[in-house]
Motif scaffolding. Structure first.
Motif, PDB file in Angstrom:
ATOM      1  N   ALA B  91     -31.092   1.576 -12.957  1.00  0.00           N
ATOM      2  CA  ALA B  91     -32.312   1.549 -12.462  1.00  0.00           C
ATOM      3  C   ALA B  91     -32.166   2.849 -11.456  1.00  0.00           C
ATOM      4  N   HIS B  92     -34.220   3.894 -11.772  1.00  0.00           N
ATOM      5  CA  HIS B  92     -33.587   5.212 -10.425  1.00  0.00           C
ATOM      6  C   HIS B  92     -34.262   4.785  -9.303  1.00  0.00           C
ATOM      7  N   PHE B  93     -34.341   5.277  -8.010  1.00  0.00           N
ATOM      8  CA  PHE B  93     -34.940   5.011  -7.021  1.00  0.00           C
ATOM      9  C   PHE B  93     -36.208   6.391  -6.457  1.00  0.00           C
ATOM     10  N   GLU B  94     -37.099   5.934  -6.274  1.00  0.00           N
ATOM     11  CA  GLU B  94     -37.452   7.538  -5.338  1.00  0.00           C
ATOM     12  C   GLU B  94     -37.595   7.255  -3.923  1.00  0.00           C
ATOM     13  N   GLY B  95     -37.387   8.546  -3.645  1.00  0.00           N
ATOM     14  CA  GLY B  95     -36.898   8.152  -2.436  1.00  0.00           C
ATOM     15  C   GLY B  95     -35.549   7.755  -1.868  1.00  0.00           C
ATOM     16  N   LEU B  96     -34.656   7.004  -2.689  1.00  0.00           N
ATOM     17  CA  LEU B  96     -33.849   7.041  -2.455  1.00  0.00           C
ATOM     18  C   LEU B  96     -32.389   8.039  -2.312  1.00  0.00           C
ATOM     19  N   LYS B  97     -32.073   8.277  -1.253  1.00  0.00           N
ATOM     20  CA  LYS B  97     -30.711   9.390  -0.912  1.00  0.00           C
ATOM     21  C   LYS B  97     -28.993   9.052  -2.022  1.00  0.00           C
ATOM     22  N   VAL B  98     -28.981   9.472  -2.453  1.00  0.00           N
ATOM     23  CA  VAL B  98     -27.100   9.611  -3.161  1.00  0.00           C
ATOM     24  C   VAL B  98     -26.057   8.698  -2.317  1.00  0.00           C
ATOM     25  N   LYS B  99     -26.224   9.904  -1.071  1.00  0.00           N
ATOM     26  CA  LYS B  99     -25.054   9.376   0.119  1.00  0.00           C
ATOM     27  C   LYS B  99     -26.053   7.493   0.184  1.00  0.00           C
ATOM     28  N   ASP B 100     -27.439   7.287   0.702  1.00  0.00           N
ATOM     29  CA  ASP B 100     -27.968   6.715   1.103  1.00  0.00           C
ATOM     30  C   ASP B 100     -27.194   4.898  -0.197  1.00  0.00           C
ATOM     31  N   TYR B 101     -27.412   5.394  -0.981  1.00  0.00           N
ATOM     32  CA  TYR B 101     -27.272   4.627  -2.123  1.00  0.00           C
ATOM     33  C   TYR B 101     -25.587   3.722  -2.142  1.00  0.00           C
ATOM     34  N   LEU B 102     -24.609   4.741  -2.607  1.00  0.00           N
ATOM     35  CA  LEU B 102     -23.643   4.499  -2.650  1.00  0.00           C
ATOM     36  C   LEU B 102     -22.885   3.570  -1.063  1.00  0.00           C
ATOM     37  N   THR B 103     -23.470   4.302   0.023  1.00  0.00           N
ATOM     38  CA  THR B 103     -23.413   3.596   1.538  1.00  0.00           C
ATOM     39  C   THR B 103     -23.525   2.091   1.666  1.00  0.00           C
ATOM     40  N   LEU B 104     -24.674   1.981   0.306  1.00  0.00           N
ATOM     41  CA  LEU B 104     -24.874   0.228   0.386  1.00  0.00           C
ATOM     42  C   LEU B 104     -23.882  -0.706   1.014  1.00  0.00           C
ATOM     43  N   GLY B 105     -23.347  -0.387  -0.236  1.00  0.00           N
ATOM     44  CA  GLY B 105     -22.493  -1.159  -0.774  1.00  0.00           C
ATOM     45  C   GLY B 105     -21.317  -1.515   0.133  1.00  0.00           C
ATOM     46  N   MET B 106     -20.814  -0.499   0.838  1.00  0.00           N
ATOM     47  CA  MET B 106     -19.721  -0.314   1.080  1.00  0.00           C
ATOM     48  C   MET B 106     -19.808  -0.915   2.238  1.00  0.00           C
ATOM     49  N   LYS B 107     -18.154  -1.397   2.914  1.00  0.00           N
ATOM     50  CA  LYS B 107     -18.187  -2.723   4.040  1.00  0.00           C
ATOM     51  C   LYS B 107     -17.924  -1.277   4.928  1.00  0.00           C
ATOM     52  N   ASP B 108     -16.924  -1.042   4.904  1.00  0.00           N
ATOM     53  CA  ASP B 108     -17.072   0.113   6.104  1.00  0.00           C
ATOM     54  C   ASP B 108     -17.086   1.698   6.053  1.00  0.00           C
ATOM     55  N   MET B 153     -17.570   0.922  -2.827  1.00  0.00           N
ATOM     56  CA  MET B 153     -17.616  -0.897  -2.346  1.00  0.00           C
ATOM     57  C   MET B 153     -16.327  -1.996  -2.341  1.00  0.00           C
ATOM     58  N   ARG B 154     -15.247  -0.933  -2.629  1.00  0.00           N
ATOM     59  CA  ARG B 154     -13.897  -1.592  -3.518  1.00  0.00           C
ATOM     60  C   ARG B 154     -14.365  -3.289  -3.776  1.00  0.00           C
ATOM     61  N   PRO B 155     -15.086  -3.097  -4.770  1.00  0.00           N
ATOM     62  CA  PRO B 155     -14.745  -4.721  -4.996  1.00  0.00           C
ATOM     63  C   PRO B 155     -13.747  -5.538  -5.373  1.00  0.00           C
ATOM     64  N   ARG B 156     -14.016  -6.565  -5.225  1.00  0.00           N
ATOM     65  CA  ARG B 156     -12.626  -7.388  -6.477  1.00  0.00           C
ATOM     66  C   ARG B 156     -12.959  -7.314  -7.451  1.00  0.00           C
ATOM     67  N   LEU B 157     -14.014  -7.803  -8.282  1.00  0.00           N
ATOM     68  CA  LEU B 157     -14.566  -7.706  -9.771  1.00  0.00           C
ATOM     69  C   LEU B 157     -15.732  -6.592 -10.249  1.00  0.00           C
ATOM     70  N   ALA B 158     -15.251  -5.643 -10.556  1.00  0.00           N
ATOM     71  CA  ALA B 158     -15.871  -4.840 -10.901  1.00  0.00           C
ATOM     72  C   ALA B 158     -16.412  -5.045 -12.770  1.00  0.00           C
ATOM     73  N   ILE B 159     -17.602  -4.952 -13.041  1.00  0.00           N
ATOM     74  CA  ILE B 159     -17.973  -5.474 -14.596  1.00  0.00           C
ATOM     75  C   ILE B 159     -18.127  -4.073 -14.403  1.00  0.00           C
ATOM     76  N   LEU B 160     -17.510  -3.226 -15.905  1.00  0.00           N
ATOM     77  CA  LEU B 160     -18.076  -2.079 -15.884  1.00  0.00           C
ATOM     78  C   LEU B 160     -19.104  -1.510 -17.242  1.00  0.00           C
ATOM     79  N   ASP B 161     -20.668  -2.131 -17.209  1.00  0.00           N
ATOM     80  CA  ASP B 161     -20.588  -1.313 -19.037  1.00  0.00           C
ATOM     81  C   ASP B 161     -21.075  -0.598 -19.512  1.00  0.00           C
ATOM     82  N   GLU B 162     -20.449  -0.463 -20.397  1.00  0.00           N
ATOM     83  CA  GLU B 162     -20.528   0.762 -21.368  1.00  0.00           C
ATOM     84  C   GLU B 162     -20.504   2.197 -20.577  1.00  0.00           C
ATOM     85  N   PRO B 163     -19.215   2.353 -19.727  1.00  0.00           N
ATOM     86  CA  PRO B 163     -19.555   3.266 -18.738  1.00  0.00           C
ATOM     87  C   PRO B 163     -19.418   4.752 -19.396  1.00  0.00           C
ATOM     88  N   ASP B 164     -18.962   4.631 -20.615  1.00  0.00           N
ATOM     89  CA  ASP B 164     -18.637   5.590 -22.024  1.00  0.00           C
ATOM     90  C   ASP B 164     -19.552   5.878 -22.805  1.00  0.00           C
TER      91      ASP B 164
END
Ligand SMILES: Nc1ncnc2c1ncn2[C@@H]1O[C@H](COP(=O)(O)OP(=O)(O)O)[C@@H](O)[C@H]1O
Ligand SMILES: [Mg+2]
Lengths: 312, 249
Positions: B91-108, B153-164
C-alpha cells in the motif's frame, strides 16, 4: 506570569516558537483577547493595530518591492475559558513585494470561546503572499472559530494560504475564504482539520479565476471520528480564457462521523479548464492492515494514516 | 521436529470459490522455506491467512506459531509475536515518510538501523529516508521499501510475497543476499515466488497448486518438477503432462 508570558506559553503549545515574537528583527503582532500585547514593525512592513470592544482591528502594510526574508509572526489567543475575540485584519501587499505570515491561534482553556476573523487581503501586481494559520484549541471542544477572508489577487500576483486545525478539539469551525484572481495570478487554498467528539467542521473555499491564465487550487484534507461532522464546499470558477483550476478534497470518516463534499465547478469561458476530485471514505483497509502487520494496534494505525493524510 | 510455523489442513473459501484446499506446511526455525507456485495457485491468499487479515479467517484448520495456536489472533497480535508480511503489492501512504514507515515496526529504532535497512535493498539512505511512501514511488521502489521495513523489524518469521516480481525490483542476487542477512539475524523466511530461479536461495522448497501443497523437499528437485511438469493453472485441476496422459501433478 504576565499576560505576555501566558500568551507566549500558549503560542509555544500550539507549535509556535516564541523567540520570533521577542525578536526586534522579526515583524510580529501579539493579541490576547482584545488587547495588543506586542506589535513589531520592520523596514517595509507597517503594523497598525487598534483595539475595539471585542477584539482588534489591524492594518498590515507591506510596502511595494519589499522582500521579507523572515516571515512575520502573528499570535492570536484567548487565555480565559470564556470570551469573544474579533480580529479584523486588512492586508495590503504592495506590488512586487514578497511576504510570508505565520499565524498561530491558541485557545488552550476554551470552554466557551468565540473567535471571529474577517480578513481583507489585497495582493498587488506581481506580489507574493503566503499565509499559514495553525490553531490549537485545547481538549474541551468549547471553541467556535469563524475565519473569513476576502482576497483579491492582482495581475501576476500569488496568494497561498494553509489553515490547519489538527491538534486538540476543533469545536465548531466555519471557514470561508473567497479569492478573486486576475490575469496570470495564482491562488492556492489549503484547509486541514481533524474533528472528533461532536466537533462540527464546515469549510468553504471559493476561487474565481477572472483573468487570462489565472490558476487556482482549492485543496482540503479533513478527518472526522466519533460523532463529528464535516462539510466541504470547494468552488472554482473559470471565468476567463486559459484559466485553470482544480478542486482537491479528501475526507476520511470513522466511527459514526458524517462527511459531505460539495465540489462546485463553473466555467464561463470555453477556453478555461477546471477539474475536481473528491474522495470520501473510511481508512483504506490495506493501509490499515499493513501498519498492523508491523505491530501497531488498530487505533494507532488509523491515527498514523490520518496524520499522514493531513500532512500530505 | 519442532516447527516455528505449522499449518494443519487450512481451508479457505472466498466468494464461493475454494482457494485454500487443505494446506499443510511446517517451517523449521532458521529455515528459508521457498513456496513456489504459478499465478493464481493461492500463495498470496495463504500469506494473508497466515497474517490474519480480515476476511481471511480459515473455514477449517489451524495455524500454530512458536507452539501457540494463532488461528483466531488479530494481525497486531500476530505481528507482536514476531510474524510479519512484505506485501506483494504494498500500500501507498500519503504524507508518511520512509523513515517513519520503517521505524513503525522497530523495537529499538536507530538511524544506523534505518540506513542499514535501506542499504540492504540497494536504496541510498540519503535519497530515500525523507521521501514519502506515496504513489510518487515506483512500484519497484515501494517493494524495496517494504522489504527494508520487514528487515528493520527483525521479525521471527518474515513472509516475503513475491519480492522478485515487478519492474525495477531487487535483483535475484540482492534478494538472496538480503535473505541471508535476515537469516543471520535470526529471522526465519517464508519466500513466496512464481519464479523457479529464486528457489536455490531456499533450504527447502514446496510446490503449491490449486490451493494445496503438492510437493515438499530439496529445492533442486522441486524446482525441476515445477519447470518440467507444471503448466500455468488454466486447466482447472488437471494438467497435461508430457506423454499425453492427464495426471495430477
Ligand atoms: N477475494 C477473492 N474472491 C474470489 N477469488 C479470489 C479472491 N482473491 C483471490 N481469488 C482467487 O484465488 C486464487 C488465488 O489467488 P492468489 O492467492 O492471489 O494467488 P497467487 O498469489 O498464487 O497468484 C485466484 O484464482 C484468484 O483469482
Ligand atoms: Mg500472489
Amino acid at each position: 506570569m504576565s499576560d505576555f508570558e501566558a500568551i507566549l506559553k500558549a503560542y509555544e503549545r500550539s507549535g509556535g516558537d516564541p523567540n520570533f515574537l521577542r525578536s526586534p528583527k522579526v515583524a510580529s503582532l501579539v493579541i490576547s483577547g482584545n488587547r495588543v500585547l506586542g506589535a513589531n514593525q520592520v523596514p517595509g512592513v507597517r503594523i497598525e493595530p487598534e483595539e475595539i470592544e471585542h477584539g482588534v482591528r489591524v492594518k498590515v502594510i507591506v510596502e511595494p518591492g519589499t522582500r521579507l526574508d523572515v516571515p512575520a509572526h502573528l499570535c492570536f489567543g484567548v487565555i480565559p475559558a470564556e470570551g469573544v475575540q474579533e480580529i479584523l485584519p486588512e492586508f495590503e501587499i504592495g506590488a512586487g513585494s514578497r511576504a510570508e505570515f505565520i499565524a498561530h491561534c491558541t485557545f488552550p482553556n476554551a470552554v466557551n470561546v468565540r473567535h471571529l476573523m474577517e480578513a481583507r487581503i489585497h495582493v498587488g501586481e506581481n506580489a507574493t503572499m503566503k499565509y499559514g494559520e495553525t490553531h490549537y484549541h485545547g481538549e474541551a471542544g468549547g471553541v467556535e472559530v469563524v475565519p473569513k477572508a476576502q482576497v483579491t489577487v492582482d495581475k501576476g500576483g500569488h496568494y497561498s494560504s494553509e489553515f490547519a486545525l489538527t491538534t486538540g478539539r476543533v469545536g465548531k469551525l466555519d471557514f470561508d475564504y473567497v479569492v478573486d484572481v486576475a490575469a496570470h495570478g495564482v491562488a492556492e487554498l489549503v484547509a486541514k482539520a481533524y474533528g472528533y467528539g461532536n466537533d462540527a467542521i464546515s469549510v468553504k473555499e471559493t476561487i474565481r479565476l477572472n483573468g487570462e491564465y489565472a490558476r487556482g487550487l482549492a485543496k482540503s484534507r479533513i478527518a472526522v471520528r466519533d460523532e463529528a461532522t464535516s462539510e466541504v464546499m470547494g468552488a472554482t470558477e473559470g471565468n476567463a480564457p486559459f484559466a485553470r483550476g482544480h478542486v482537491d478534497c479528501i475526507e476520511v470518516v470513522r466511527d459514526r462521523a458524517v462527511a459531505n463534499a460539495i465540489p462546485i465547478v463553473k466555467v464561463r469561458d470555453d477556453r478555461a479548464y477546471v477539474t475536481h476530485e473528491a474522495a470520501i471514505g473510511t481508512v483504506n483497509k490495506k493501509e490499515l492492515e499493513t501498519l498492523m502487520s508491523r505491530g501497531l494496534d488498530e487505533e494507532t494505525a488509523v491515527d498514523v494514516i490520518i496524520r499522514g493524510m493531513l500532512a500530505g | 521436529m519442532e516447527f516455528l510455523l505449522k499449518t494443519e489442513d487450512l481451508h479457505l473459501e472466498r466468494n464461493g470459490q475454494k482457494i485454500l484446499r487443505g494446506v499443510n506446511m511446517g517451517i523449521a526455525p532458521g529455515q528459508v522455506y521457498g513456496l513456489l507456485g504459478r499465478n493464481g495457485s493461492g500463495k498470496s491468499t495463504l500469506a494473508y491467512t497466515l497474517m490474519g487479515c480480515t476476511e481471511y479467517t480459515p473455514d477449517r484448520g489451524r495455524i500454530i506459531f512458536a507452539g501457540q495456536d494463532i488461528t483466531t489472533l488479530s494481525i497486531t497480535e500476530r505481528a507482536r509475536l514476531g510474524l510479519t508480511l512484505a506485501w506483494q503489492n504494498p500500500a501507498h501512504f500519503e504524507g508518511l515518510k520512509v523513515k517513519d514507515y520503517l521505524t513503525l515496526g522497530m523495537k529499538d529504532p536507530s538511524l544506523e538501523r534505518l540506513e542499514q535497512a535501506l542499504s540492504a535493498v540497494a536504496l541510498s539512505p540519503s535519497a530515500y529516508l525523507e521521501r514519502t511512501v506515496n504513489d510518487a514511488l515506483s512500484s519497484g521502489e515501494r517493494k524495496r521499501i517494504e522489504l527494508a521495513a520487514v528487515y528493520a523489524m527483525r521479525p521471527r518469521l518474515a513472509i516475503l510475497d513475491e519480492p522478485d516480481s515487478g519492474i525495477d525490483v531487487l535483483s535475484l542476487d540482492d534478494i538472496a543476499r538480503l535473505i541471508r542477512r535476515m537469516a543471520a539475524e535470526g529471522t526465519t523466511v517464508l519466500l513466496i515466488t512464481h519464479r523457479d530461479e529464486m528457489v536455490p536461495v531456499a533450504d527447502v522448497a514446496a510446490l503449491m497448486c490449486e490451493g494445496e501443497i503438492l510437493r515438499v523437499g530439496e529445492p533442486q528437485t522441486v524446482r525441476e518438477h515445477y519447470a518440467r511438469r507444471c503448466r500455468p493453472c488454466e486447466v482447472a485441476t488437471l494438467v497435461e503432462a508430457p506423454g499425453g496422459v492427464y495426471e495430477r501433478l
